[in-house]
Design an enzyme around this catalytic site. Structure first.
Site, PDB file in Angstrom:
ATOM      1  N   ASP A   1     -78.700  31.661 -12.596  1.00 27.01           N
ATOM      2  CA  ASP A   1     -79.041  31.752 -11.177  1.00 27.01           C
ATOM      3  C   ASP A   1     -78.617  33.136 -10.674  1.00 27.01           C
ATOM      4  O   ASP A   1     -78.049  33.914 -11.435  1.00 27.01           O
ATOM      5  CB  ASP A   1     -78.340  30.647 -10.364  1.00 27.01           C
ATOM      6  CG  ASP A   1     -76.893  30.513 -10.768  1.00 27.01           C
ATOM      7  OD1 ASP A   1     -76.255  31.556 -11.070  1.00 27.01           O
ATOM      8  OD2 ASP A   1     -76.374  29.380 -10.796  1.00 27.01           O
TER       9      ASP A   1
ATOM     10  N   ASP B   1     -63.315  38.345 -10.494  1.00 27.75           N
ATOM     11  CA  ASP B   1     -62.355  38.037 -11.546  1.00 27.75           C
ATOM     12  C   ASP B   1     -62.363  38.989 -12.742  1.00 27.75           C
ATOM     13  O   ASP B   1     -61.335  39.554 -13.105  1.00 27.75           O
ATOM     14  CB  ASP B   1     -62.490  36.567 -11.997  1.00 27.75           C
ATOM     15  CG  ASP B   1     -63.939  36.135 -12.232  1.00 27.75           C
ATOM     16  OD1 ASP B   1     -64.844  36.988 -12.129  1.00 27.75           O
ATOM     17  OD2 ASP B   1     -64.151  34.942 -12.512  1.00 27.75           O
TER      18      ASP B   1
ATOM     19  N   ASP C   1     -76.795  35.612  -7.670  1.00 21.95           N
ATOM     20  CA  ASP C   1     -75.941  35.797  -6.511  1.00 21.95           C
ATOM     21  C   ASP C   1     -76.233  37.170  -5.941  1.00 21.95           C
ATOM     22  O   ASP C   1     -76.446  38.125  -6.685  1.00 21.95           O
ATOM     23  CB  ASP C   1     -74.466  35.738  -6.917  1.00 21.95           C
ATOM     24  CG  ASP C   1     -74.101  34.385  -7.506  1.00 21.95           C
ATOM     25  OD1 ASP C   1     -74.278  33.383  -6.804  1.00 21.95           O
ATOM     26  OD2 ASP C   1     -73.681  34.329  -8.675  1.00 21.95           O
TER      27      ASP C   1
HETATM   28  P1  ATP Z   1     -72.115  31.470 -14.424  1.00 26.94           P
HETATM   29  O1  ATP Z   1     -72.970  31.366 -13.201  1.00 26.94           O
HETATM   30  O2  ATP Z   1     -72.820  31.890 -15.649  1.00 26.94           O
HETATM   31  O3  ATP Z   1     -71.279  30.266 -14.610  1.00 26.94           O
HETATM   32  P2  ATP Z   1     -70.798  33.446 -12.888  1.00 26.94           P
HETATM   33  O4  ATP Z   1     -69.849  34.526 -13.268  1.00 26.94           O
HETATM   34  O5  ATP Z   1     -72.064  33.851 -12.233  1.00 26.94           O
HETATM   35  O6  ATP Z   1     -71.067  32.626 -14.190  1.00 26.94           O
HETATM   36  P3  ATP Z   1     -70.308  32.002 -10.493  1.00 26.94           P
HETATM   37  O7  ATP Z   1     -69.401  30.851 -10.285  1.00 26.94           O
HETATM   38  O8  ATP Z   1     -71.757  31.863 -10.260  1.00 26.94           O
HETATM   39  O9  ATP Z   1     -70.041  32.432 -11.988  1.00 26.94           O
HETATM   40  O10 ATP Z   1     -69.710  33.194  -9.641  1.00 26.94           O
HETATM   41  C1  ATP Z   1     -70.434  34.346  -9.270  1.00 26.94           C
HETATM   42  C2  ATP Z   1     -69.520  35.544  -9.185  1.00 26.94           C
HETATM   43  O11 ATP Z   1     -68.487  35.306  -8.233  1.00 26.94           O
HETATM   44  C3  ATP Z   1     -68.783  35.844 -10.489  1.00 26.94           C
HETATM   45  O12 ATP Z   1     -69.544  36.606 -11.367  1.00 26.94           O
HETATM   46  C4  ATP Z   1     -67.563  36.594  -9.979  1.00 26.94           C
HETATM   47  O13 ATP Z   1     -67.887  37.915  -9.661  1.00 26.94           O
HETATM   48  C5  ATP Z   1     -67.248  35.854  -8.687  1.00 26.94           C
HETATM   49  N1  ATP Z   1     -66.304  34.754  -8.932  1.00 26.94           N
HETATM   50  C6  ATP Z   1     -66.594  33.477  -9.238  1.00 26.94           C
HETATM   51  N2  ATP Z   1     -65.493  32.740  -9.377  1.00 26.94           N
HETATM   52  C7  ATP Z   1     -64.456  33.565  -9.144  1.00 26.94           C
HETATM   53  C8  ATP Z   1     -63.051  33.406  -9.134  1.00 26.94           C
HETATM   54  N3  ATP Z   1     -62.502  32.230  -9.395  1.00 26.94           N
HETATM   55  N4  ATP Z   1     -62.292  34.490  -8.833  1.00 26.94           N
HETATM   56  C9  ATP Z   1     -62.865  35.675  -8.555  1.00 26.94           C
HETATM   57  N5  ATP Z   1     -64.167  35.889  -8.574  1.00 26.94           N
HETATM   58  C10 ATP Z   1     -64.976  34.875  -8.851  1.00 26.94           C
HETATM   59 MG    MG Z   2     -73.582  32.514 -11.327  1.00 25.69          MG
END
Ligand code: ATP
Ligand code: MG
Length: 452
Positions: free
Chosen positions: A72, A146, A74
């Site tokens: 997805d 993160d 962001d």
């Molecule tokens: P995926 O969607 O593949 O699970 P993702 O990294 O995109 O991985 P998301 O939960 O969609 O995970 O989060 C989007 C973004 O928000 C991350 O890439 C990161 O930059 C930030 N993020 C998410 N969770 C955290 C956290 N716990 N602490 C700090 N930043 C975060």
């Molecule tokens: Mg994501």
């Protein structure tokens, strides 16, 4: 000149935090804007046309760099949630943990968040951040993410990546590196430890030693994380397509103890292990083939051997088969619920699947006809087959049911005549024998009143 730029982008310098971001052009990173979803492109374009900064950020940029299709998208923007909301007719502000905007476009939903600062965030007594809804600059927004590979901003208009923390270099080096001091970052949000394991396993990145080292001792902090959040993260992990790898790694890092209260038991009991592993392998395969997966089914398998144990205890105390199973189910789910908020709907699915299991023992009369008409028959049968594959019951049982379900009327009658009768005679005998001494307690009362 180009060599200097290449060096700047792909080599990591000693200072971990930089203020001047690297602007990486498309010929160095290779991501073309057509590779993004139309909705992600459009969302950024509309925001930019209205004078705001807007970038695709996080997982999608990272995945495209690695060559994985993004799950997805962001978008991070300088616009406030209210400004975003005003620009998109099909959008709504979601105010759970952070205030973000969901922008709907065609079948897609883009998650748009305003650049956020993490200073002055309110924390609990363990240093866990409770709210960080303070808006900030793009640079601040990058620092509160993160991992370095998650702090990359892609501008679809110019096809440039803005990289504050050497994320592109870390993707190239296949390293998952935390931004800032790992201990502080885990204290702020212990779920980051789980994210490290999940993202490392899913993307084939190795966790940087500095980020990996404190995990074992800090694993207990997961106990302070709200159960609903932990459940969300657990679902992501189990349905990442890399659950086997993730759980193996969780165990290596000592993270499974703090996580599901029963996960340590599950992973360490030999009888359940084969069953759980088989189920996780199946799930991984289905996710990777883009087939549907059911959380209820998976949790039913993860907890099944706990149920079997509790069921056995009750049966040997004289409780009849069916009520003993229902009590065992409740006990296991209650223990689990204290840590992990499995949603009510999923709990319902889990119970349906478990409750069907003893019904597969009854291969006589009208019961089998009724069972195969059950809406949950297929899930129950899949579960039954998994039990057979793991060696818990003979394969003859799921095979028989499969034949029965697909047979015509006459064949069904033949199958019924040929079926071994395994109805719960032993349980009934035991019940009668123990009736007297056990009659004083509640379980025996259940057994007495149960008509099977
Ligand atoms: P995926 O969607 O593949 O699970 P993702 O990294 O995109 O991985 P998301 O939960 O969609 O995970 O989060 C989007 C973004 O928000 C991350 O890439 C990161 O930059 C930030 N993020 C998410 N969770 C955290 C956290 N716990 N602490 C700090 N930043 C975060
Ligand atoms: Mg994501």
């Amino acid at each position: 000149m180009i060599r200097k730029l290449l060096r700047k982008v792909f080599t990591r310098v000693a200072t971990p935090v930089r203020t001047d971001p690297a602007l990486i052009p498309v010929d160095l990173h290779g991501i073309r804007s057509e590779q993004l979803s139309p909705a992600a492109r459009k969302t950024c374009a509309v925001l930019q046309e209205n004078g705001h900064k807007a970038y695709v950020v996080g997982g999608a940029v990272r995945d495209l760099l690695i060559g994985h299709p993004p799950k997805d998208y962001d978008v991070a923007t300088s616009a406030t949630p209210e400004q975003v909301r005003a620009l998109f007719r099909r959008s709504r502000i979601i105010g759970r943990r952070f205030k973000i905007v969901h922008v709907m476009s065609g079948p897609e939903t883009i998650e748009v968040s305003t650049f956020r600062a993490s200073q002055d965030a309110e924390t609990d007594e363990h240093g866990r951040v409770l709210h960080d809804n303070v808006y900030g600059s793009q640079e601040e927004d990058a620092s509160r993410r993160d991992f370095t590979v998650n702090a990359l901003y892609y501008d679809p208009g110019t096809e440039t990546i803005i990289d504050y923390h050497h994320g592109v270099a870390d993707v190239r080096q296949k390293t998952l590196r935390i931004i800032g001091d790992p201990r502080t970052r885990y204290r702020e949000d212990p779920v980051r430890m789980l994210r490290a394991v999940r993202l490392g396993a899913k993307l084939g990145l190795s966790i940087d030693p500095a980020a990996r080292a404190p995990i074992r001792e800090m694993a207990v902090l997961l106990e302070n994380v709200p159960a609903a959040r932990l459940f969300d993260e657990m679902l992501k992990l189990l349905f990442s397509g890399y659950a086997v790898k993730c759980l193996t790694q969780l165990r290596e890092e000592g993270l499974h103890h703090g996580l599901l209260p029963l996960l340590d038991v599950i992973l360490e009991q030999p009888m359940g292990e084969r069953f759980v592993w088989l189920s996780l392998e199946n799930t991984d395969e289905r996710v990777r083939q883009d087939k549907s997966v059911s959380p209820g089914f998976l949790f039913a398998t993860l907890l099944w051997h706990e149920v079997l144990k509790a069921w056995e205890v009750r049966k040997s105390a004289g409780v009849a088969n069916q009520p003993a199973l229902f009590e065992a189910m409740d006990e296991v789910l209650d223990t689990q619920a204290r840590k992990l908020a499995i949603t009510r709907r999923i709990v319902g699915d889990i119970k349906d699947i478990w409750a069907l299991q003893p019904r597969f023992d009854k291969r006589a009369g009208k019961t089998p006809y009724r069972l195969i008409e059950q809406p949950r028959y297929r899930a129950g049968w899949d579960f039954l087959r998994l039990r057979a594959q793991s060696g818990e019951i003979p394969m003859e049982i799921p095979d028989w049911w499969n034949n029965f379900a697909h047979a015509g009327h006459d064949q069904r009658e033949n199958l019924l005549r040929a079926a071994p009768q395994t109805a719960d005679a032993p349980a009934k005998k035991r019940r009668r024998k123990r009736r007297k001494p056990a009659a004083a307690d509640g379980e025996a009362a259940m057994a007495d009143s149960s008509a099977e």
